[in-house]
Write an enzyme that holds these catalytic residues in place. Structure first.
Site, PDB file in Angstrom:
ATOM      1  N   HIS A 195       9.430   9.534 -27.193  1.00  0.00           N
ATOM      2  CA  HIS A 195       8.051  10.244 -26.371  1.00  0.00           C
ATOM      3  C   HIS A 195       8.112  11.843 -26.759  1.00  0.00           C
ATOM      4  CE1 HIS A 195       5.133  11.995 -23.714  1.00  0.00           C
ATOM      5  NE2 HIS A 195       6.221  12.680 -22.371  1.00  0.00           N
ATOM      6  N   GLU A 254      11.641  18.209 -23.845  1.00  0.00           N
ATOM      7  CA  GLU A 254      10.635  18.563 -23.040  1.00  0.00           C
ATOM      8  C   GLU A 254      11.200  20.362 -21.930  1.00  0.00           C
ATOM      9  OE1 GLU A 254       8.177  17.111 -22.307  1.00  0.00           O
ATOM     10  OE2 GLU A 254       8.196  15.160 -22.907  1.00  0.00           O
ATOM     11  N   LYS A 260       4.281  11.818 -10.963  1.00  0.00           N
ATOM     12  CA  LYS A 260       3.060  11.163 -11.379  1.00  0.00           C
ATOM     13  C   LYS A 260       4.118   9.592 -11.828  1.00  0.00           C
ATOM     14  CE  LYS A 260       0.823  14.382 -14.301  1.00  0.00           C
ATOM     15  NZ  LYS A 260       0.380  15.044 -15.469  1.00  0.00           N
ATOM     16  N   GLU A 283      -2.998  17.893 -11.032  1.00  0.00           N
ATOM     17  CA  GLU A 283      -3.531  18.771 -12.009  1.00  0.00           C
ATOM     18  C   GLU A 283      -4.764  19.102 -12.025  1.00  0.00           C
ATOM     19  OE1 GLU A 283      -1.491  17.123 -15.572  1.00  0.00           O
ATOM     20  OE2 GLU A 283      -3.278  17.121 -16.168  1.00  0.00           O
ATOM     21  N   ARG A 287       1.026  -1.475   0.347  1.00  0.00           N
ATOM     22  CA  ARG A 287      -0.030   0.037  -0.138  1.00  0.00           C
ATOM     23  C   ARG A 287       1.213   0.796   0.010  1.00  0.00           C
ATOM     24  NH1 ARG A 287      -3.156  -3.158   3.381  1.00  0.00           N
ATOM     25  NH2 ARG A 287      -4.475  -4.250   3.140  1.00  0.00           N
ATOM     26  N   LYS A 312       9.912  22.978 -12.917  1.00  0.00           N
ATOM     27  CA  LYS A 312       8.388  22.318 -12.580  1.00  0.00           C
ATOM     28  C   LYS A 312       7.973  21.730 -11.400  1.00  0.00           C
ATOM     29  CE  LYS A 312       6.917  17.509 -13.303  1.00  0.00           C
ATOM     30  NZ  LYS A 312       6.627  15.665 -14.340  1.00  0.00           N
ATOM     31  N   HIS A 321       0.820  13.321 -27.157  1.00  0.00           N
ATOM     32  CA  HIS A 321       0.272  11.525 -27.060  1.00  0.00           C
ATOM     33  C   HIS A 321      -1.169  11.307 -28.702  1.00  0.00           C
ATOM     34  CE1 HIS A 321       0.011  11.629 -22.100  1.00  0.00           C
ATOM     35  NE2 HIS A 321       1.608  11.780 -23.045  1.00  0.00           N
ATOM     36  N   HIS A 360       1.363  18.256 -25.289  1.00  0.00           N
ATOM     37  CA  HIS A 360       1.018  16.223 -25.189  1.00  0.00           C
ATOM     38  C   HIS A 360      -0.151  16.347 -25.976  1.00  0.00           C
ATOM     39  CE1 HIS A 360       4.722  16.311 -23.092  1.00  0.00           C
ATOM     40  NE2 HIS A 360       5.008  16.054 -22.493  1.00  0.00           N
ATOM     41  N   ARG A 420      -1.030  22.789 -13.261  1.00  0.00           N
ATOM     42  CA  ARG A 420      -0.294  21.511 -13.523  1.00  0.00           C
ATOM     43  C   ARG A 420      -0.069  21.287 -15.271  1.00  0.00           C
ATOM     44  NH1 ARG A 420       2.061  16.579 -10.758  1.00  0.00           N
ATOM     45  NH2 ARG A 420       3.196  15.574 -12.062  1.00  0.00           N
ATOM     46  N   ASN A 444       1.451  19.624 -19.982  1.00  0.00           N
ATOM     47  CA  ASN A 444       1.152  18.934 -21.191  1.00  0.00           C
ATOM     48  C   ASN A 444       0.996  20.058 -22.226  1.00  0.00           C
ATOM     49  OD1 ASN A 444       0.696  17.020 -19.415  1.00  0.00           O
ATOM     50  ND2 ASN A 444      -1.389  18.241 -18.477  1.00  0.00           N
TER      51      ASN A 444
HETATM   52  P1  NAD Z   1      13.160   5.206 -21.681  1.00  0.00           P
HETATM   53  O1  NAD Z   1      12.575   4.971 -20.065  1.00  0.00           O
HETATM   54  O2  NAD Z   1      12.402   4.401 -22.727  1.00  0.00           O
HETATM   55  O3  NAD Z   1      15.000   5.623 -21.940  1.00  0.00           O
HETATM   56  C1  NAD Z   1      14.478   5.809 -23.585  1.00  0.00           C
HETATM   57  C2  NAD Z   1      15.601   4.624 -24.200  1.00  0.00           C
HETATM   58  O4  NAD Z   1      17.374   4.611 -23.641  1.00  0.00           O
HETATM   59  C3  NAD Z   1      15.533   3.455 -23.006  1.00  0.00           C
HETATM   60  O5  NAD Z   1      16.177   1.887 -24.747  1.00  0.00           O
HETATM   61  C4  NAD Z   1      16.734   2.859 -21.540  1.00  0.00           C
HETATM   62  O6  NAD Z   1      17.383   1.496 -21.338  1.00  0.00           O
HETATM   63  C5  NAD Z   1      17.786   3.531 -22.729  1.00  0.00           C
HETATM   64  N1  NAD Z   1      18.642   4.885 -21.436  1.00  0.00           N
HETATM   65  C6  NAD Z   1      18.221   5.066 -19.999  1.00  0.00           C
HETATM   66  N2  NAD Z   1      18.978   5.702 -19.774  1.00  0.00           N
HETATM   67  C7  NAD Z   1      20.336   5.375 -20.509  1.00  0.00           C
HETATM   68  C8  NAD Z   1      21.599   5.674 -20.267  1.00  0.00           C
HETATM   69  N3  NAD Z   1      21.825   6.435 -19.246  1.00  0.00           N
HETATM   70  N4  NAD Z   1      22.844   4.993 -21.149  1.00  0.00           N
HETATM   71  C9  NAD Z   1      22.146   4.444 -21.845  1.00  0.00           C
HETATM   72  N5  NAD Z   1      20.578   4.386 -22.870  1.00  0.00           N
HETATM   73  C10 NAD Z   1      19.438   4.366 -21.657  1.00  0.00           C
HETATM   74  O7  NAD Z   1      12.414   6.590 -21.890  1.00  0.00           O
HETATM   75  P2  NAD Z   1      12.533   8.182 -21.531  1.00  0.00           P
HETATM   76  O8  NAD Z   1      12.514   8.836 -22.936  1.00  0.00           O
HETATM   77  O9  NAD Z   1      13.334   8.821 -20.137  1.00  0.00           O
HETATM   78  O10 NAD Z   1      11.049   8.027 -21.120  1.00  0.00           O
HETATM   79  C11 NAD Z   1      10.079   8.773 -21.661  1.00  0.00           C
HETATM   80  C12 NAD Z   1       8.869   7.922 -20.684  1.00  0.00           C
HETATM   81  O11 NAD Z   1       8.275   8.566 -19.514  1.00  0.00           O
HETATM   82  C13 NAD Z   1       6.997   7.842 -21.394  1.00  0.00           C
HETATM   83  O12 NAD Z   1       6.619   6.567 -21.032  1.00  0.00           O
HETATM   84  C14 NAD Z   1       6.963   8.977 -20.629  1.00  0.00           C
HETATM   85  O13 NAD Z   1       4.794   8.845 -20.643  1.00  0.00           O
HETATM   86  C15 NAD Z   1       6.772   8.710 -19.525  1.00  0.00           C
HETATM   87  N6  NAD Z   1       6.852  10.418 -18.744  1.00  0.00           N
HETATM   88  C16 NAD Z   1       6.885  10.809 -17.637  1.00  0.00           C
HETATM   89  C17 NAD Z   1       6.476  11.850 -16.936  1.00  0.00           C
HETATM   90  C18 NAD Z   1       5.433  12.708 -15.532  1.00  0.00           C
HETATM   91  O14 NAD Z   1       5.759  13.139 -15.338  1.00  0.00           O
HETATM   92  N7  NAD Z   1       5.392  10.761 -14.792  1.00  0.00           N
HETATM   93  C19 NAD Z   1       7.124  13.413 -17.496  1.00  0.00           C
HETATM   94  C20 NAD Z   1       7.697  12.865 -19.274  1.00  0.00           C
HETATM   95  C21 NAD Z   1       7.136  11.494 -19.756  1.00  0.00           C
HETATM   96  N1  GLY Z   2       4.974  15.474 -17.949  1.00  0.00           N
HETATM   97  C1  GLY Z   2       3.243  16.616 -16.806  1.00  0.00           C
HETATM   98  C2  GLY Z   2       3.271  16.511 -15.358  1.00  0.00           C
HETATM   99  O1  GLY Z   2       4.318  16.151 -15.190  1.00  0.00           O
HETATM  100  O2  GLY Z   2       2.842  17.052 -14.999  1.00  0.00           O
END
Ligand code: NAD
Ligand code: GLY
Length: 362
Positions: A266, A186, A144, A238, A122, A228, A253, A249, A242, A246
């Site tokens: 992304h 971003e 998030k 949000e 939990r 942020k 998306h 986005h 917040r 987006n």
């Molecule tokens: P990801 O986590 O898939 O990483 C991209 C690639 O790089 C992967 O293959 C990973 O294994 C590799 N990688 C990571 N770090 C590395 C390093 N230091 N050296 C070599 N390779 C490395 O993608 P991302 O772009 O980091 O994140 C995208 C995701 O984040 C999406 O799912 C998106 O929805 C989410 N996101 C969430 C929020 C939030 O607020 N929670 C905000 C923005 C994006």
């Molecule tokens: N990436 C958008 C948020 O965290 O609200």
């Protein structure tokens, strides 16, 4: 020297530490924030082989036992099944309600591990150790957490704030250039919504940043975290403000869905989304054509896509309407009003949205 940014959320406040080679302060961090029992480390199949052993050694040297769970890398693995698998490893490793989870990886690992931390027993604390630019400037901050459902991205998730974020920029040395550039989308987003100086820095330093010069990324990473953190502190869940994070986005998306998550990273989809949002802003008379082309030029400097000739416009509009950001069928668009300010609009017609999408086909 590490910089610290506070995410001010009352009893859930936490610090973002940003610096070079600061991963090696993890032992110190754990001494200051004592953990009981075994620590769980969630990573992926790309990042794990690069850095998990180092962290394991650091923790062992600090007298902390650690179990490692490596999930397959990539967006396609951001699935509910991964949560059950992670919880299985944590149970087998003897973690309990007082245990700490570390999320070592990009946004996928952060979102999945964060969701696992929110559910396990939990809810247990988790520390974000982001390893991509996307994760260091965006996903590791703000709490998030989510996995995807085949019917929609990030549709199963919770708000669960980390207990800290440790941003070691040197972890970016192994990140491919395409991923660095996707993360810059971003950062540019943060510039457009809140800070024209940040945007100008990204315009001026594209060459150095693309070459992997980490000193040119220091200010944009720290400034993005500040922007942020300030927004999240005002509107954690949000309910209003917040949503400005987006920007790009709503369109982005839909583009990810319409391309079946296969064509664009992304950040690349967000780049296209920002271009569509800027065109929408111009149609509404909120920004001029110079704004649209200046933003396009900045994104192009990072080899980010600003056009997608194959875009299935109608399919993208349908995907947008199903997005979880649509409430009772009403879509919210974040539209620029100047470099550094945006407005939220819920009165955009299908025709206006379609024209903005169609502008990406040129
Ligand atoms: P990801 O986590 O898939 O990483 C991209 C690639 O790089 C992967 O293959 C990973 O294994 C590799 N990688 C990571 N770090 C590395 C390093 N230091 N050296 C070599 N390779 C490395 O993608 P991302 O772009 O980091 O994140 C995208 C995701 O984040 C999406 O799912 C998106 O929805 C989410 N996101 C969430 C929020 C939030 O607020 N929670 C905000 C923005 C994006
Ligand atoms: N990436 C958008 C948020 O965290 O609200």
């Amino acid at each position: 020297m590490a910089r610290t940014v506070l995410v001010s959320l009352g009893e859930r406040s936490y610090e973002i530490q940003i610096g070079r080679n600061i991963l090696y302060q993890l032992g110190e961090y754990l001494k200051k924030n004592p953990v009981t029992g075994t620590v769980g480390l969630v990573t992926d199949s790309t990042v794990g082989p690069l850095y998990a052993d180092d962290i394991h050694s650091l923790l062992t040297a600090a007298g902390v036992k650690c179990v490692i769970h490596s999930m397959p890398a990539g967006e396609a693995n951001k699935r509910l099944q991964r949560i059950e698998e992670i919880c299985g490893t944590l149970l087998e490793g003897g973690l309990d309600r007082g245990s700490l989870l570390l999320a070592l990886g990009g946004g996928v690992v952060g979102d999945v591990a964060g969701f696992a931390a929110a559910c396990f027993m939990r809810g247990i604390p988790f520390l974000q150790i982001p390893t991509t630019v996307v994760a260091q400037v965006d996903s590791s901050v703000g709490g998030k957490t989510a996995v995807n459902h085949p019917r929609g991205k990030n549709t199963i998730g919770m708000f669960h704030q980390p207990c800290g974020v440790l941003i070691d920029m040197d972890l970016l040395k192994t990140l491919p250039t395409r991923e660095i550039c996707a993360g810059c989308a971003e950062i540019i987003k943060h510039g457009v919504i809140a800070d024209s100086n940040l945007f100008a820095h990204m315009e001026q330093h594209a060459g150095l940043i693309r070459e992997g010069d980490l000193s040119a990324l220091e200010y944009p990473i720290a400034r993005s975290c500040e922007i942020k953190a300030a927004v999240v502190a005002k509107d954690e869940h949000e309910l209003g403000l917040r949503a400005i994070l987006n920007y790009g986005h709503t369109f982005g998306h839909a583009i990810e869905t319409a391309s079946h998550y296969a064509t664009f990273l992304h950040g690349e989809a967000v780049s296209l989304g920002m271009c569509a949002a800027a065109v929408l802003g111009a149609e509404l008379g909120l920004v001029d054509a110079d704004f649209v082309s200046r933003q396009r030029a900045c994104l192009t400097a990072y080899s980010l896509p600003v056009y997608w000739p194959d875009l299935p416009v109608e399919e993208a509009l349908a995907a947008m309407k199903k997005d979880k950001k649509a409430r009772a069928g009403t879509l919210k668009f974040i539209v620029p009003t100047s470099l550094g300010t945006v407005v939220q609009r819920t009165d955009i017609t299908d025709g206006q949205a379609l024209r903005a999408l169609a502008s990406l086909k040129q």
